[in-house]
Design a protein around this motif. Structure first.
Motif, PDB file in Angstrom:
ATOM      1  N   CYS A  91       0.763  -1.121  -0.046  1.00 33.73           N
ATOM      2  CA  CYS A  91      -0.259  -0.055   0.067  1.00 33.73           C
ATOM      3  C   CYS A  91       0.912   1.291   0.035  1.00 33.73           C
ATOM      4  N   ILE A  92       2.155   1.330   0.858  1.00 30.85           N
ATOM      5  CA  ILE A  92       2.591   2.335   0.869  1.00 30.85           C
ATOM      6  C   ILE A  92       3.726   2.505  -0.531  1.00 30.85           C
ATOM      7  N   ASP A  93       3.954   1.492  -1.170  1.00 25.12           N
ATOM      8  CA  ASP A  93       4.440   1.578  -2.399  1.00 25.12           C
ATOM      9  C   ASP A  93       3.586   2.250  -3.455  1.00 25.12           C
ATOM     10  N   LEU A  94       2.344   1.901  -3.427  1.00 22.62           N
ATOM     11  CA  LEU A  94       1.412   2.495  -4.000  1.00 22.62           C
ATOM     12  C   LEU A  94       0.946   3.799  -3.894  1.00 22.62           C
ATOM     13  N   ILE A  95       0.983   4.181  -2.837  1.00 21.07           N
ATOM     14  CA  ILE A  95       0.975   5.689  -2.434  1.00 21.07           C
ATOM     15  C   ILE A  95       2.246   6.569  -3.065  1.00 21.07           C
ATOM     16  N   ARG A  96       3.403   6.098  -2.736  1.00 20.90           N
ATOM     17  CA  ARG A  96       4.569   6.785  -3.182  1.00 20.90           C
ATOM     18  C   ARG A  96       4.591   6.706  -4.784  1.00 20.90           C
ATOM     19  N   LYS A  97       3.994   5.700  -5.358  1.00 21.00           N
ATOM     20  CA  LYS A  97       3.789   5.740  -6.939  1.00 21.00           C
ATOM     21  C   LYS A  97       2.805   6.901  -7.341  1.00 21.00           C
ATOM     22  N   LYS A  98       1.810   6.893  -6.738  1.00 21.84           N
ATOM     23  CA  LYS A  98       0.750   7.984  -7.135  1.00 21.84           C
ATOM     24  C   LYS A  98       1.306   9.309  -6.936  1.00 21.84           C
ATOM     25  N   SER A  99       2.012   9.468  -5.753  1.00 23.87           N
ATOM     26  CA  SER A  99       2.549  10.830  -5.425  1.00 23.87           C
ATOM     27  C   SER A  99       3.422  11.395  -6.406  1.00 23.87           C
ATOM     28  N   SER A 100       4.391  10.164  -6.886  1.00 24.63           N
ATOM     29  CA  SER A 100       5.259  10.535  -7.962  1.00 24.63           C
ATOM     30  C   SER A 100       4.758  10.754  -9.082  1.00 24.63           C
ATOM     31  N   GLN A 101       3.770  10.387  -9.690  1.00 25.87           N
ATOM     32  CA  GLN A 101       3.094  10.308 -10.868  1.00 25.87           C
ATOM     33  C   GLN A 101       2.168  11.533 -11.024  1.00 25.87           C
ATOM     34  N   ARG A 102       1.805  12.125  -9.739  1.00 35.11           N
ATOM     35  CA  ARG A 102       0.990  13.441  -9.706  1.00 35.11           C
ATOM     36  C   ARG A 102       1.904  14.496  -9.920  1.00 35.11           C
ATOM     37  N   SER A 103       2.980  14.564  -9.490  1.00 38.25           N
ATOM     38  CA  SER A 103       4.098  15.828  -9.528  1.00 38.25           C
ATOM     39  C   SER A 103       4.592  15.650 -11.084  1.00 38.25           C
ATOM     40  N   GLN A 104       4.466  14.534 -11.789  1.00 39.82           N
ATOM     41  CA  GLN A 104       4.748  14.489 -13.229  1.00 39.82           C
ATOM     42  C   GLN A 104       3.779  15.103 -14.190  1.00 39.82           C
ATOM     43  N   VAL A 105       2.595  15.123 -13.482  1.00 47.50           N
ATOM     44  CA  VAL A 105       1.402  15.264 -14.650  1.00 47.50           C
ATOM     45  C   VAL A 105       1.478  16.996 -14.818  1.00 47.50           C
ATOM     46  N   HIS A 106       1.947  17.672 -13.719  1.00 51.01           N
ATOM     47  CA  HIS A 106       1.999  19.047 -13.949  1.00 51.01           C
ATOM     48  C   HIS A 106       3.093  19.347 -14.822  1.00 51.01           C
ATOM     49  N   ASN A 107       3.963  18.771 -15.318  1.00 47.15           N
ATOM     50  CA  ASN A 107       5.162  19.041 -16.622  1.00 47.15           C
ATOM     51  C   ASN A 107       4.615  19.034 -17.650  1.00 47.15           C
TER      52      ASN A 107
END
Length: 193
Positions: A91-107
């Motif tokens: 679950c923590i891995d999923l949370i990390r993956k989601k938060s890193s993907q969110r930061s890339q979306v803005h670029n």
């Protein structure tokens, strides 16, 4: 190495998971059902959606089965503790993956924004080409999964339930078929990346 279970039911599950054939399938199903409540706990504690938690849970159960069969679970803790820790980590891995993907979306400039700049006729042609390319890529990736995964994903994509898939593919229960299907879908997601 001999397994010393702290809980008698753990010992029965471990023995069943190490067996082959029907006893193994029955033990896999019992294991999956016994700790299924973790999905709801994951939704509440980690604020993930139910599908994400179900995927993490399926991965957890498959990891536990592999570790038990490979003698990597030595019984220093109860099986429930072991499963809970693996599930939490996933679950923590999923949370990390989601938060890193969110930061890339803005670029990135979205494809939809780019399509809006094209004339209508060109836009529909580009959209058709993208859809066709996506479909061809999906077919190619599904072919890489192997016969069993391909058959399962195609049946699921055609609307067959996990119960129907379990009967068609000789799985013991629908939950075992679902676990296998989710594992195949996760492998497909990895290939997509």
């Amino acid at each position: 190495m001999r397994f010393f279970a702290r809980h008698p039911a753990d010992s029965d599950l471990i023995t069943g998971l190490k067996a082959d054939g029907l006893p193994r399938r029955q033990s896999e199903d019992r294991l999956y059902q016994k700790y299924r409540y973790l999905i709801t706990d994951g939704v509440r504690k980690h604020r993930l959606d139910e599908d994400e938690c179900a995927s993490a849970y399926s991965d957890t159960i498959l990891t536990v089965i592999e570790n038990v069969r490979g003698n990597r679970f030595e019984g220093h803790s109860e099986l429930s503790t072991y499963i809970y820790q693996i599930f939490t980590n996933k679950c923590i891995d999923l949370i990390r993956k989601k938060s890193s993907q969110r930061s890339q979306v803005h670029n990135a400039l979205s494809l939809d924004d780019s399509l809006l700049q094209l004339p209508d006729s060109a836009r529909s042609i580009v959209q058709q080409l993208i859809a066709q390319s996506d479909l061809e890529r999906l077919r190619g990736l599904i072919a890489k999964l192997g016969d069993k995964c391909r058959e399962m994903i195609l049946a699921w994509g055609e609307g067959y339930s996990d119960e129907e898939i379990a009967r068609q593919m000789n799985y013991n229960t629908a939950s075992v078929a679902k676990t296998s299907r989710l594992r195949c879908l996760e492998r497909l997601r990895e290939l997509y990346r």
